[in-house]
Design an enzyme around this catalytic site. Structure first.
Site, PDB file in Angstrom:
ATOM      1  N   LYS A   1       0.601   2.173  -5.271  1.00  0.00           N
ATOM      2  CA  LYS A   1       1.147   2.921  -4.220  1.00  0.00           C
ATOM      3  C   LYS A   1       0.535   2.317  -2.952  1.00  0.00           C
ATOM      4  O   LYS A   1      -0.559   1.845  -3.071  1.00  0.00           O
ATOM      5  CB  LYS A   1       0.978   4.405  -4.451  1.00  0.00           C
ATOM      6  CG  LYS A   1       1.579   5.039  -5.846  1.00  0.00           C
ATOM      7  CD  LYS A   1       1.280   6.601  -5.827  1.00  0.00           C
ATOM      8  CE  LYS A   1       1.929   6.940  -7.118  1.00  0.00           C
ATOM      9  NZ  LYS A   1       1.397   8.334  -7.324  1.00  0.00           N
ATOM     10  N   HIS A   2       1.365   2.732  -1.804  1.00  0.00           N
ATOM     11  CA  HIS A   2       0.620   2.165  -0.631  1.00  0.00           C
ATOM     12  C   HIS A   2      -0.695   3.163  -0.313  1.00  0.00           C
ATOM     13  O   HIS A   2      -0.955   4.168  -0.546  1.00  0.00           O
ATOM     14  CB  HIS A   2       1.524   2.331   0.616  1.00  0.00           C
ATOM     15  CG  HIS A   2       2.703   1.675   0.290  1.00  0.00           C
ATOM     16  ND1 HIS A   2       2.728   0.217   0.600  1.00  0.00           N
ATOM     17  CD2 HIS A   2       3.988   1.835   0.229  1.00  0.00           C
ATOM     18  CE1 HIS A   2       4.021  -0.414   0.289  1.00  0.00           C
ATOM     19  NE2 HIS A   2       4.791   0.779   0.125  1.00  0.00           N
ATOM     20  N   ALA A   3      -1.475   2.316   0.562  1.00  0.00           N
ATOM     21  CA  ALA A   3      -2.854   2.942   0.820  1.00  0.00           C
ATOM     22  C   ALA A   3      -2.312   4.217   1.823  1.00  0.00           C
ATOM     23  O   ALA A   3      -1.672   4.182   2.522  1.00  0.00           O
ATOM     24  CB  ALA A   3      -3.672   1.840   1.764  1.00  0.00           C
TER      25      ALA A   3
ATOM     26  N   ALA B   1       0.645  -2.690  -3.638  1.00  0.00           N
ATOM     27  CA  ALA B   1       1.892  -2.336  -3.147  1.00  0.00           C
ATOM     28  C   ALA B   1       2.044  -2.921  -1.616  1.00  0.00           C
ATOM     29  O   ALA B   1       3.066  -3.198  -1.104  1.00  0.00           O
ATOM     30  CB  ALA B   1       2.200  -0.762  -3.140  1.00  0.00           C
ATOM     31  N   ASP B   2       0.748  -3.049  -0.964  1.00  0.00           N
ATOM     32  CA  ASP B   2       0.762  -3.324   0.548  1.00  0.00           C
ATOM     33  C   ASP B   2       0.921  -4.921   0.490  1.00  0.00           C
ATOM     34  O   ASP B   2       1.159  -5.257   1.779  1.00  0.00           O
ATOM     35  CB  ASP B   2      -0.492  -2.991   1.172  1.00  0.00           C
ATOM     36  CG  ASP B   2      -0.722  -1.457   1.162  1.00  0.00           C
ATOM     37  OD1 ASP B   2       0.306  -0.733   1.348  1.00  0.00           O
ATOM     38  OD2 ASP B   2      -2.022  -1.086   1.120  1.00  0.00           O
TER      39      ASP B   2
END
Length: 612
Positions: free
Chosen positions: A252-254, A262-263
């Protein structure tokens, strides 16, 4: 854990969900009433949340977060801190915390947590087994066929580095399918070439020649397999992440500052776009296409991409015009492609002079100085607006998430100047209302990570990709190429480290995907150069791997991106998990991703490619 197991531990009368554990807090203090406050360490400079009050000699249970380490603060009724402790709880574990007059006695595990790593390791081993079985079957087929005929396989690890492609396909995300990529044949020397440009425009598959083919002397119609495989890896990761990533936090994004798997995906796509646009524009200029016509084609592609992005934004019923989101992923592609491609069209010289000059070993950089100057101007504009634009009610140069950040002093300042510009230009109601910082920082201010200001630094990402493409078209030896890519990786990695002070929080310019900060662009560029170098050496130089099946996905990336966005909530790509365990989510998300890889393979077999 079986697929049909729906049981999870019960805490405070409710079943726990992914990312939770159960903490039992007991007070043996016979006199004082205690209060428990807690905050995730991920929330930088945030005040703690109030959780519960403990009367003398009482016990309470509460669910706690397992994604990030947690700091627990115990206070008395007057709010004075008595003691603090930090602990990282694990998934579905039961924990006991005893408080007495001497302080906290430490956290005791009363039920062992569930392994989060085991489902992921099992999935990796399963796919490695599938790959091994596939390679064995191909080997057996070759062995059975070889005595009968000397058949030349068309599309496997032994096929030529340049494969057959259909005519007149073009796309930004699909690597400008109409434009041939340079041959990966290695020249015996990196000295200036005096060979003349080829006038052949055949689209047939290239045939391996015993003599090396100089890149600046002849263009072959075909594909750079390592680039297709790299793009395929990016789109496969993007699909897996968007479908949930098995419920793992690193997919998942930070939440704000920092970097997760994900980033990496989105900036890699921009980088790949930069590589491919060099091939596209160079090919058109060599065919004597007028520059104004090329710009018109670029504008057409950008408008189509922007329109597709608006369509994707409306998926799931998000089509209410007063709150319709304007920006998005494909919109960012369109803006960056236009800004980078237009300056490339008017600055590129498609016919490199073979005359030796003093800067011969860095001629790809020197001869693209107009492009770099243009990009530097955009970066100066970005820095000026970020650190010098007054934002009402916010400190100058604020880069935080607002909400609870800095003890709640800047609640409405999410994204600083970047968020303010978007809210002024398109209106607050048309800005993305669920940024990643909502969960941890409790910010209620709309913020779009694909907004206008971040597009300026995104152009730098595309420009680094273009630098990689210029290296391919300029230098003729494999070593001459990947050695320069590794130098770029070292330079960008060091610059990123210096800008963020080699730490997640507190640096001059933190690594931040939401802001598309300069350090974030440099950091992801470093990874892109390194990973592409690995792919290039394995696939195009050594021939150890043909790039499949990632290459199938990379050759039809626009189809997979739009398709997975539209079909994401439909069966058989998605269903309601029958159990709140990583294994349940991982099976569903990997299955959905595998379906799209299979679709890409079937489209490739039938020569079907979606382009804009």
């Amino acid at each position: 854990m079986t697929l049909h197991d729906t049981s999870t531990p019960i805490c405070h009368g409710q079943h726990l969900v992914l990312g939770q554990a159960c903490l039992e807090v007991a007070s043996s203090d016979p006199y004082n009433t205690l209060q428990l406050w807690a905050q995730a360490d991920e929330c930088y400079k945030c005040p703690p949340w109030y959780y519960l009050t403990l009367a003398p000699n009482t016990t309470h249970t509460l669910p706690v977060n397992t994604t990030y380490p947690t700091t627990i603060t115990i206070t008395n009724e007057e709010g004075r801190d008595l003691y603090k402790l930090g602990y990282h709880f694990d998934l579905y574990g039961n924990y006991h915390l005893l408080l007495d007059t001497h302080g906290a006695q430490g956290v005791e595990v009363t039920r062992q947590p569930e392994s989060e790593v085991l489902p992921l390791v099992t999935a990796i081993l399963f796919f490695l087994l599938l790959m091994f079985m596939w390679l064995c079957s191909k080997f057996l087929v070759r062995r059975m066929d070889s005595p009968v005929t000397a058949r030349q396989p068309e599309d496997n690890e032994r096929s030529p580095l340049l494969s057959r492609r259909p005519q007149d396909h073009s796309s930004v995300l699909s690597d400008q399918l109409s434009d041939p990529q340079p041959s990966t044949s290695q020249s015996s020397t990196s000295q200036p070439s005096t060979s003349q440009p080829s006038t052949s425009q055949s689209t047939s598959a290239s045939i391996r020649h015993p003599d090396p083919v100089p890149l600046d002397g002849r263009r072959e119609s075909g594909r750079l397999r390592s680039l297709d495989a790299f793009r395929g890896l990016a789109i496969v990761l993007m699909i897996f992440v968007n479908y949930g990533g098995g419920g793992y936090w690193f997919f998942k994004h930070a939440r704000w500052n920092g970097l997760t798997v994900a980033d990496l995906v989105f900036p890699w796509f921009l980088w790949i776009m930069g590589v491919s646009l060099v091939f596209s524009i160079r090919s058109q200029l060599r065919r004597a296409t007028k520059r104004i016509i090329i710009v018109a084609r670029i504008l057409k592609r950008c408008l189509i991409l922007f329109a597709l992005g608006l369509i994707v934004n409306s998926v799931g019923g998000h089509n209410y015009m007063p709150t319709f989101r304007i920006f998005g992923v494909l919109q960012r592609f369109a803006i960056c492609y236009f800004l980078t491609a237009v300056i490339e069209v008017y600055s590129m010289n498609p016919q490199e002079s073979p005359e030796y000059v003093w800067y011969w070993k860095i001629r790809d950089i020197v001869r693209s100085s107009p492009q770099w100057v243009f990009t530097l101007v955009l970066l100066i504009i970005h820095a000026t607006l970020t650190f010098g634009l007054p934002v009402p009610g916010c400190p100058m140069g604020y880069l935080g998430p607002g909400g609870l950040h800095e003890w709640g002093m800047n609640r409405g300042c999410t994204g600083g100047a970047a968020g303010y510009i978007d809210r002024v230009v398109v209106g607050r109601s048309h800005v993305y209302s669920h940024p990643t910082c909502v969960t941890i920082y409790a910010s209620n201010t709309p913020y779009d990570p694909e907004g206008l200001l971040g597009a300026l630094t995104s152009v730098l990402m595309v420009q680094f990709g273009a630098a990689c493409g210029r290296i391919i078209t300029t230098y003729q030896t494999h070593r001459g190429r990947w050695s320069r890519w590794l130098v770029w990786a070292l330079v960008t990695g060091l610059l990123a480290g210096f800008l963020c002070s080699w730490r997640k929080e507190g640096g001059l310019i933190p690594v931040n995907k939401n802001l598309w900060s300069l350090s974030y662009v440099l950091c992801t560029t470093c990874f892109a150069f390194i990973l592409f170098t690995v792919f290039y050496v394995m696939i195009d130089e050594r021939g150890w791997w043909g790039g499949n099946p990632l290459r199938y996905a990379g050759m039809n990336s626009i189809l997979l991106y739009v398709g997975h966005e539209i079909c994401g909530g439909l069966f058989p790509w998605s269903w309601k998990p029958v159990g709140q365990h990583h294994s349940n989510h991982l099976i569903m998300n990997l299955w959905a991703t595998s379906i799209w890889i299979a679709i890409a393979y079937l489209c490739h077999r039938r020569k079907l490619y979606l382009s804009v």
